[in-house]
Design a protein around this motif. Sequence first.
Motif, PDB file in Angstrom:
ATOM      1  N   HIS A 178       1.171  -1.427   0.220  1.00 14.06           N
ATOM      2  CA  HIS A 178       0.161   0.414   0.165  1.00 14.06           C
ATOM      3  C   HIS A 178       0.977   1.572   0.095  1.00 14.06           C
ATOM      4  O   HIS A 178       2.570   0.656  -0.044  1.00 14.06           O
ATOM      5  CB  HIS A 178      -0.691  -0.333   1.303  1.00 14.06           C
ATOM      6  CG  HIS A 178      -1.912   1.180   0.817  1.00 14.06           C
ATOM      7  ND1 HIS A 178      -1.717   1.978   2.091  1.00 14.06           N
ATOM      8  CD2 HIS A 178      -3.309   1.383   0.815  1.00 14.06           C
ATOM      9  CE1 HIS A 178      -2.689   2.944   1.880  1.00 14.06           C
ATOM     10  NE2 HIS A 178      -3.758   2.270   1.386  1.00 14.06           N
ATOM     11  N   THR A 179       0.457   2.177  -0.772  1.00  8.88           N
ATOM     12  CA  THR A 179       1.028   3.457  -0.545  1.00  8.88           C
ATOM     13  C   THR A 179       1.909   3.959   1.129  1.00  8.88           C
ATOM     14  O   THR A 179       2.961   4.844   0.907  1.00  8.88           O
ATOM     15  CB  THR A 179       0.617   4.777  -1.454  1.00  8.88           C
ATOM     16  OG1 THR A 179       0.913   6.142  -1.406  1.00  8.88           O
ATOM     17  CG2 THR A 179      -0.829   5.060  -0.429  1.00  8.88           C
TER      18      THR A 179
ATOM     19  N   SER B 186      -4.641   7.356   6.571  1.00  9.57           N
ATOM     20  CA  SER B 186      -5.011   6.538   5.617  1.00  9.57           C
ATOM     21  C   SER B 186      -6.676   5.854   6.125  1.00  9.57           C
ATOM     22  O   SER B 186      -7.442   5.559   5.197  1.00  9.57           O
ATOM     23  CB  SER B 186      -4.260   5.021   5.091  1.00  9.57           C
ATOM     24  OG  SER B 186      -3.192   5.268   4.986  1.00  9.57           O
ATOM     25  N   ALA B 187      -6.677   6.642   7.257  1.00 12.92           N
ATOM     26  CA  ALA B 187      -7.698   6.674   7.650  1.00 12.92           C
ATOM     27  C   ALA B 187      -8.064   7.830   8.823  1.00 12.92           C
ATOM     28  O   ALA B 187      -6.879   8.035   9.483  1.00 12.92           O
ATOM     29  CB  ALA B 187      -8.613   5.194   8.623  1.00 12.92           C
ATOM     30  N   PRO B 188      -9.344   8.342   8.514  1.00 14.83           N
ATOM     31  CA  PRO B 188      -9.412   9.423   9.786  1.00 14.83           C
ATOM     32  C   PRO B 188      -9.507   8.625  11.605  1.00 14.83           C
ATOM     33  O   PRO B 188      -9.530   7.910  12.353  1.00 14.83           O
ATOM     34  CB  PRO B 188     -11.273   9.273  10.255  1.00 14.83           C
ATOM     35  CG  PRO B 188     -11.796   8.551   9.002  1.00 14.83           C
ATOM     36  CD  PRO B 188     -10.721   7.956   9.038  1.00 14.83           C
TER      37      PRO B 188
ATOM     38  N   GLU C 144      -1.309  14.142  11.918  1.00 14.51           N
ATOM     39  CA  GLU C 144      -1.949  13.778  11.205  1.00 14.51           C
ATOM     40  C   GLU C 144      -2.108  14.083   9.534  1.00 14.51           C
ATOM     41  O   GLU C 144      -2.195  15.086   9.961  1.00 14.51           O
ATOM     42  CB  GLU C 144      -3.565  13.796  11.896  1.00 14.51           C
ATOM     43  CG  GLU C 144      -4.295  12.704  10.680  1.00 14.51           C
ATOM     44  CD  GLU C 144      -5.813  12.850  11.005  1.00 14.51           C
ATOM     45  OE1 GLU C 144      -6.321  13.211  12.189  1.00 14.51           O
ATOM     46  OE2 GLU C 144      -7.002  11.596  10.778  1.00 14.51           O
ATOM     47  N   ARG C 145      -1.715  13.084   9.201  1.00 11.60           N
ATOM     48  CA  ARG C 145      -1.649  13.590   7.507  1.00 11.60           C
ATOM     49  C   ARG C 145      -3.031  12.756   6.519  1.00 11.60           C
ATOM     50  O   ARG C 145      -3.176  12.015   7.112  1.00 11.60           O
ATOM     51  CB  ARG C 145      -0.460  13.563   6.726  1.00 11.60           C
ATOM     52  CG  ARG C 145      -0.010  12.464   6.043  1.00 11.60           C
ATOM     53  CD  ARG C 145      -0.335  10.966   7.075  1.00 11.60           C
ATOM     54  NE  ARG C 145      -0.135   9.880   6.391  1.00 11.60           N
ATOM     55  CZ  ARG C 145      -1.011   9.381   5.148  1.00 11.60           C
ATOM     56  NH1 ARG C 145      -1.806   9.435   5.416  1.00 11.60           N
ATOM     57  NH2 ARG C 145      -0.703   8.091   5.098  1.00 11.60           N
ATOM     58  N   TYR C 146      -3.031  13.420   5.292  1.00 13.97           N
ATOM     59  CA  TYR C 146      -3.849  12.992   4.798  1.00 13.97           C
ATOM     60  C   TYR C 146      -3.620  12.702   3.450  1.00 13.97           C
ATOM     61  O   TYR C 146      -2.714  13.758   2.272  1.00 13.97           O
ATOM     62  CB  TYR C 146      -4.878  13.641   4.402  1.00 13.97           C
ATOM     63  CG  TYR C 146      -6.436  13.851   3.149  1.00 13.97           C
ATOM     64  CD1 TYR C 146      -6.819  12.637   3.174  1.00 13.97           C
ATOM     65  CD2 TYR C 146      -6.638  14.807   2.730  1.00 13.97           C
ATOM     66  CE1 TYR C 146      -7.862  12.781   2.165  1.00 13.97           C
ATOM     67  CE2 TYR C 146      -6.869  14.974   1.466  1.00 13.97           C
ATOM     68  CZ  TYR C 146      -8.029  13.826   1.123  1.00 13.97           C
ATOM     69  OH  TYR C 146      -8.533  13.768  -0.282  1.00 13.97           O
ATOM     70  N   GLY C 147      -3.706  11.471   2.723  1.00 11.04           N
ATOM     71  CA  GLY C 147      -3.319  11.025   1.531  1.00 11.04           C
ATOM     72  C   GLY C 147      -4.122  10.010   0.303  1.00 11.04           C
ATOM     73  O   GLY C 147      -5.171   9.617   1.309  1.00 11.04           O
ATOM     74  N   MET C 148      -4.011  10.123  -0.322  1.00  8.90           N
ATOM     75  CA  MET C 148      -4.451   8.561  -1.114  1.00  8.90           C
ATOM     76  C   MET C 148      -3.364   7.932  -2.341  1.00  8.90           C
ATOM     77  O   MET C 148      -2.808   8.760  -2.402  1.00  8.90           O
ATOM     78  CB  MET C 148      -5.590   8.871  -1.363  1.00  8.90           C
ATOM     79  CG  MET C 148      -5.890   9.829  -2.845  1.00  8.90           C
ATOM     80  SD  MET C 148      -6.994  10.793  -2.888  1.00  8.90           S
ATOM     81  CE  MET C 148      -8.290   9.545  -3.726  1.00  8.90           C
ATOM     82  N   THR C 149      -4.061   6.862  -2.680  1.00  9.75           N
ATOM     83  CA  THR C 149      -2.901   5.375  -3.576  1.00  9.75           C
ATOM     84  C   THR C 149      -3.149   6.670  -5.125  1.00  9.75           C
ATOM     85  O   THR C 149      -2.063   6.679  -5.368  1.00  9.75           O
ATOM     86  CB  THR C 149      -4.331   4.898  -3.662  1.00  9.75           C
ATOM     87  OG1 THR C 149      -4.074   3.562  -2.885  1.00  9.75           O
ATOM     88  CG2 THR C 149      -3.143   3.901  -5.236  1.00  9.75           C
TER      89      THR C 149
ATOM     90  N   VAL D  79      -6.337  17.954   9.193  1.00  4.52           N
ATOM     91  CA  VAL D  79      -5.375  16.499   8.479  1.00  4.52           C
ATOM     92  C   VAL D  79      -4.344  17.405   8.100  1.00  4.52           C
ATOM     93  O   VAL D  79      -3.432  17.732   7.254  1.00  4.52           O
ATOM     94  CB  VAL D  79      -5.824  15.731   7.605  1.00  4.52           C
ATOM     95  CG1 VAL D  79      -6.512  14.701   7.823  1.00  4.52           C
ATOM     96  CG2 VAL D  79      -6.559  16.445   6.663  1.00  4.52           C
TER      97      VAL D  79
ATOM     98  N   ASP E 110     -12.871  12.769  -1.794  1.00  6.20           N
ATOM     99  CA  ASP E 110     -13.414  13.366  -0.096  1.00  6.20           C
ATOM    100  C   ASP E 110     -14.178  14.477   0.367  1.00  6.20           C
ATOM    101  O   ASP E 110     -14.060  15.388  -0.554  1.00  6.20           O
ATOM    102  CB  ASP E 110     -12.240  12.879   0.488  1.00  6.20           C
ATOM    103  CG  ASP E 110     -11.245  11.618   0.424  1.00  6.20           C
ATOM    104  OD1 ASP E 110     -12.520  11.228   0.965  1.00  6.20           O
ATOM    105  OD2 ASP E 110     -10.748  11.923   0.146  1.00  6.20           O
TER     106      ASP E 110
ATOM    107  N   ILE F 260     -11.422  16.361   6.660  1.00  4.36           N
ATOM    108  CA  ILE F 260     -13.010  15.303   5.905  1.00  4.36           C
ATOM    109  C   ILE F 260     -13.720  14.876   6.992  1.00  4.36           C
ATOM    110  O   ILE F 260     -13.516  14.721   8.347  1.00  4.36           O
ATOM    111  CB  ILE F 260     -11.396  14.520   5.420  1.00  4.36           C
ATOM    112  CG1 ILE F 260     -10.395  15.092   4.802  1.00  4.36           C
ATOM    113  CG2 ILE F 260     -11.832  13.013   4.881  1.00  4.36           C
ATOM    114  CD1 ILE F 260      -8.824  14.190   4.723  1.00  4.36           C
TER     115      ILE F 260
ATOM    116  N   ARG G 156     -16.443   9.630   3.002  1.00  2.00           N
ATOM    117  CA  ARG G 156     -16.537  10.198   1.153  1.00  2.00           C
ATOM    118  C   ARG G 156     -17.439  10.427   0.743  1.00  2.00           C
ATOM    119  O   ARG G 156     -18.642  10.065   1.416  1.00  2.00           O
ATOM    120  CB  ARG G 156     -16.023   8.608   0.292  1.00  2.00           C
ATOM    121  CG  ARG G 156     -14.782   7.733   2.082  1.00  2.00           C
ATOM    122  CD  ARG G 156     -13.343   7.959   0.401  1.00  2.00           C
ATOM    123  NE  ARG G 156     -13.840   8.027  -1.591  1.00  2.00           N
ATOM    124  CZ  ARG G 156     -12.811   7.963  -1.846  1.00  2.00           C
ATOM    125  NH1 ARG G 156     -11.889   9.223  -1.388  1.00  2.00           N
ATOM    126  NH2 ARG G 156     -12.344   7.982  -3.143  1.00  2.00           N
TER     127      ARG G 156
ATOM    128  N   LYS H 242      -9.535   1.254   7.630  1.00  2.00           N
ATOM    129  CA  LYS H 242     -10.705   2.111   7.041  1.00  2.00           C
ATOM    130  C   LYS H 242     -11.605   1.276   7.300  1.00  2.00           C
ATOM    131  O   LYS H 242     -12.284   0.184   7.424  1.00  2.00           O
ATOM    132  CB  LYS H 242     -10.467   2.227   5.911  1.00  2.00           C
ATOM    133  CG  LYS H 242      -9.490   3.111   5.311  1.00  2.00           C
ATOM    134  CD  LYS H 242     -10.070   3.345   3.676  1.00  2.00           C
ATOM    135  CE  LYS H 242      -8.092   3.249   3.022  1.00  2.00           C
ATOM    136  NZ  LYS H 242      -7.267   4.448   3.467  1.00  2.00           N
TER     137      LYS H 242
END
Length: 504
Positions: free
Chosen positions: A207-208, A277-279, A298-303, A322, A382, A394, A397, A488
């Motif tokens: 996973h990323t 990867s999740a809240p 906390e950070r926020y990203g996605m694939t 985030v 999101d 966030i 979704r 998640k």
Amino acid sequence: MNANLFSRLFDGLADPAKLAIETEDGGRISYGDLIARAGRIANVLLARGVKIGDRVAAQTEKSVEALVLYLATVRMGAVYLPLNTAYTLNELDYFLTDAEPSLLVCDPARRDGLAAIAAKVGATVETLGADGQGSLTDAAATASPGFETVARAGDDLAAILYTSGTTGRSKGAMLSHDNLASNSLTLVKHWRFTDQDVLIHALPIYHTHGLFVASNVTLFARASMIFLPKFDAERIIALMSRATVLMGVPTFYTRLLQSPLLTRQTTGPMRLFISGSAPLLADTHREWAARTGHAVLERYGMTETNMNTSNPYDGVRLPGSVGPALPGVDARVVDAERGVELPRGEIGMIEVKGPNVFKGYWRMPEKTNAEFRHDGYFITGDLGKIDDNGYVYILGRGKDLVITGGFNVYPKEVESEIDALPGVVESAVIGVPHADLGEGVTAVVVRDKGASVDEAGVLNALQCQLAKFKMPKRVIFVDDLPRNTMGKVQKNLLRETYAGLYAK
Ligand code: AMP
């Protein structure tokens, strides 16, 4: 300049003896070793006929050798395609038919099962087990460690990662050398990584998060990582005495909090705890700070985008947020239908643009077109808002938005209220088909052990907090929320489970 990620990672290496990876069984791999091992595997790939631009698919357990396979693939100009170890043969059939790799590396126990699928797409099969042994490493043992890194342009592909695909088919996100290098270098700076850092690496590497964020950031910084096969709370707490950073999904933090060994003293030597990867529940953030004196970042990203936003290193790490967009990344919130940017504080679709954003979905040009605006912003899917200080929140979704009686209900708004009630651990709010309303707001709640809070109690407490249309029609209690391996909550499973709740 060669824009190959491998060149950018290692060409300027000053000290080949510097430690890169430690393993639980006492293995110590230096940067020089890592490069030599990647050379050997790259020579094996070449000998197996892998060409520039070919996909190398890997469904392998976490091991140093599996990480080396990733580095070797990128080094020889091919495209790395990691696959979740939980995927069944049926699922693998889809991924392999879609991606058409020229080489597939799998666990020895899966070789026979995968042979027919590999033959169908014309892929050679090599094996690599959890212990780092298999036909791939057997061949590497006699291969030359020398390998000239293949020249690549920044836009050429380095990897394809399939999205988790909770609705519809999983899509292959195409990531370029520039995408990966630019994001890692930004994160090294933003999170102040140096060659003195020691990362506890307990994430999966398909996973990323574990593959790119954790590994690339460590290697770019010339730091080292302690490679753990999987999450183990006691092991991680023990390692904190000689590590500096932990990267985890929120469930790492909730589980670590359950251990009495987690104290100010045991976490004392650490400088940074990162979650994504999740809240991360705001409650978890607060409890962690109270117990350890550290504010989780906390950070926020996605694939598709790598990392987009992060709470600051210095400055306020806001629970429930985030953080602002990372340097070089633009984030905005728009009205999803009209595509018009909304004023600060208003809720809409989060869109991002920057060197981190992927090149599109593999062999899905229409899907790719549909997810990008004309001005280059990627529609993340999101929902969220950005406050006056640029901090992003966030709210879930877009596909999890509940539309009830024509009103939009953002699950997070209701979840935050429920989570704040005494006796509640956490909650998931979903929309369930409802004859009058279209969807009925439905809360699935996990109670503290022994807590007596019930449906009427939750509804009573919410009445003064929420507008009537946001009120859950039903509150259901469960022992645990269903989660995937990245922590998640799988709301699609909850919607299936309770689909008939309001049927007459
Ligand atoms: P993946 O592609 O598996 O990394 O999943 C990406 C999705 O995870 C994002 O689009 C978000 O919905 C969610 N996500 C990632 N980080 C966070 C976070 N810090 N808070 C809330 N959701 C997150």
